[in-house]
Design an enzyme around this catalytic site. Structure first.
Site, PDB file in Angstrom:
ATOM      1  CD  GLU A 270      -2.470   1.193   2.764  1.00 45.80           C
ATOM      2  OE1 GLU A 270      -3.403   2.006   2.928  1.00 45.80           O
ATOM      3  OE2 GLU A 270      -2.108   0.385   3.639  1.00 45.80           O
ATOM      4  CE  LYS A 334      -8.542   1.230   3.046  1.00 43.48           C
ATOM      5  NZ  LYS A 334      -7.567   1.645   4.081  1.00 43.48           N
ATOM      6  CB  CYS A 383      -5.208  -0.932   4.441  1.00 44.85           C
ATOM      7  SG  CYS A 383      -4.816  -0.628   6.183  1.00 44.85           S
TER       8      CYS A 383
END
Length: 507
Positions: A270, A334, A383
């Site tokens: 990430e 995301k 994440c």
């Protein structure tokens, strides 16, 4: 001992409950001291037996939950210590501030369990209410299903196989039932031991089944081990980028020697790229030079959108797919953002701003399946998107594997990265899909569709490792029905307890 706990009142009962909650946290990753639950859960039942009112039972549950979550989530403070001069003052507040709402769920569980009669009805009520509360915790207020009690089995693939049928919440239900049997008679204890043996046997049979041949693609996990304090420093941008380039180039050369002719996909963690890869053609070109012909890079990078005047209007936490010729093939933004970490809740009304930079991150559309450059279709997760059961793949387009990129450098050398890893492992078993995980400081790993770890880069290591992408399995029962069977089972148990209470009252 349980009799003495039942006799405790007042502050002594609350202190005992807090201590038992702390003890239960030792069963969580990375210690996995699962037998402590045989004391912590019956101890909670004993304290509930001594509570004279629903309010008192709720206070006991709250104290137990507070101890459990303070001990299990202590690592939250590490994120604030990455900039101690600005946020160090929040360290004494952050962990209790997160543990308090988590403890409220346990208070609700305890209040429900106390309504049942002592003995097996209260035992059933506690396990059922706990399961439903964990599910609610994963939904309400954007959700935070971290450290579901079912994750205590993630130390090995064998005890995780039940997740393919009932998911982590089903494992939580079984865990609470098994852990509570010492508070009951010897018949329950023998029955619990037999259930544990049967579950172990079923897990062994599932792991012993023939493994399908792997997919014809080599995956390279790249872990830069970049500390969070240095990540966004201007003077570190090129050294960090060069580290990832060198690790990718070396890993690709080793992979080509070990598996000549096999296509390669490299995965960076990430926000690994200090440059905005979707908009920076030069940076993409540098990254592409590390790939073999036909190779592909999946890299974490911030993506920005600009106004006609050239000002940044939105930023996204993204995964970029870069071809060997430098072309941008696909981008995933995301969708499930972290409160306080990526956006400030309540529309900025809070008096402090923890999010770095002047803009909150914007959310993407949700789970998708990507297949850039002919790569086997995968579900990208950034994440903590991986911690949400039944929400990690697009049900309309089932992928063949899962890619999870993360930056666990926020957590330092603590339990946090291992707890995050356990959730990723569970998602692989639940969905019957292999999962590749690239973490900035670790732990990076590749799991097959049954949760077996194939390659690994430990916490605090810099390097790259590769292996062929394992095959997916047929759709699991959990992938078909999600959490519904576990929730129905928990609700039926509560109905049995309620019926038992009414029958006893009539007598």
């Amino acid at each position: 001992m349980f009799s003495r706990l039942s006799a405790l009142t007042g502050r002594r009962a609350l202190f005992a409950a807090f201590g038992l909650g702390v003890l239960a946290a030792l069963a969580l990753p990375p210690l996995y001291l699962v037998p402590v639950l045989l004391l912590a859960v019956p101890g909670l039942l004993a304290l509930l037996n001594g509570a004279g009112t629903t309010r008192r039972a709720a206070l006991v549950g709250f104290a137990w939950g507070l101890g459990h979550h303070v001990a299990g989530l202590y690592w939250i403070s590490h994120a604030l210590l990455t900039d101690p001069w600005r946020w160090g003052w929040l360290v004494p507040v952050a962990v209790p501030g997160l543990a308090l709402p988590m403890a409220a769920y346990v208070a609700l569980v305890a209040a429900v369990a106390w309504q049942a009669r002592p003995g097996w009805p209260r035992w059933l009520a506690l396990a059922a209410a706990w399961t439903l509360a964990e599910w609610l915790r994963g939904l309400l207020f954007t959700g935070f299903p971290w450290n579901a009690i079912g994750t205590v089995w993630a130390f090995h693939a064998l005890p995780l196989q039940g997740a393919a049928f009932v998911g982590v919440y089903g494992l939580s239900l079984l865990t609470l039932l098994l852990a509570g049997v010492p508070a009951l008679g010897w018949r329950f204890r023998v029955g619990g031991a037999m259930v544990l043996l049967v579950l172990g046997g079923l897990g062994w049979l599932r792991l012993a089944a023939p493994e399908p041949p792997p997919q014809p693609v080599e995956v390279l996990l790249v872990q830069g081990n970049v500390q969070q304090e240095a990540k966004w420093r201007e003077d570190q941008r090129w050294p960090i980028f060069r580290r990832y380039l060198d690790l990718t180039r070396d890993g690709a050369a080793r992979a080509a020697a070990a598996a000549p002719g096999r296509p390669l996909v490299a995965i960076w963690p990430e926000t690994a790229s200090p440059f905005l890869l979707p908009a920076d053609a030069a940076a993409r070109d540098y990254a592409a030079r590390t790939l073999p012909p036909g190779g592909l890079l999946l890299a974490g990078s911030v993506r920005a959108e600009f106004t006609p005047e050239g000002r940044v209007s939105q930023v996204f936490n993204s995964l970029s797919a870069v071809a060997a010729d430098g072309r941008l093939l696909a981008v995933y933004d995301k969708a499930h953002l972290v409160p306080f970490g990526e956006y400030m809740p309540l529309g900025g009304w809070l008096p402090v701003r923890v999010v770095q930079g002047g803009l909150d991150f914007s959310a993407g559309p949700g789970p998708v399946s990507l297949a850039p450059g002919g790569l086997p279709a995968f579900s990208p997760l950034i994440c903590y998107e991986v911690i949400f059961p039944a929400a990690v793949v697009d049900p309309a387009s089932r992928p063949t594997w899962i890619v999870n990129i993360t930056n666990d450098a926020w957590f330092g050398f603590s339990a946090g990265p291992y707890q995050h890893l356990a959730s990723a492992r569970l998602r692989a078993v639940e969905e019957g899909l292999p999962l590749a995980r690239a973490a900035q400081t670790g732990v990076s790993a590749l799991f097959d569709a049954r949760g077996r770890e194939l390659i690994r880069l430990g916490l605090g290591e810099a390097g790259s490792v590769s292996a062929p992408i394992p095959a997916q399995l047929p759709v699991t029962i959990f992938a078909k029905f999600g959490n519904i069977p576990s929730l129905i089972c928990a609700m039926l148990m509560l109905l049995v307890v309620a019926f038992r209470r009414k029958s006893s009252e009539r007598m």
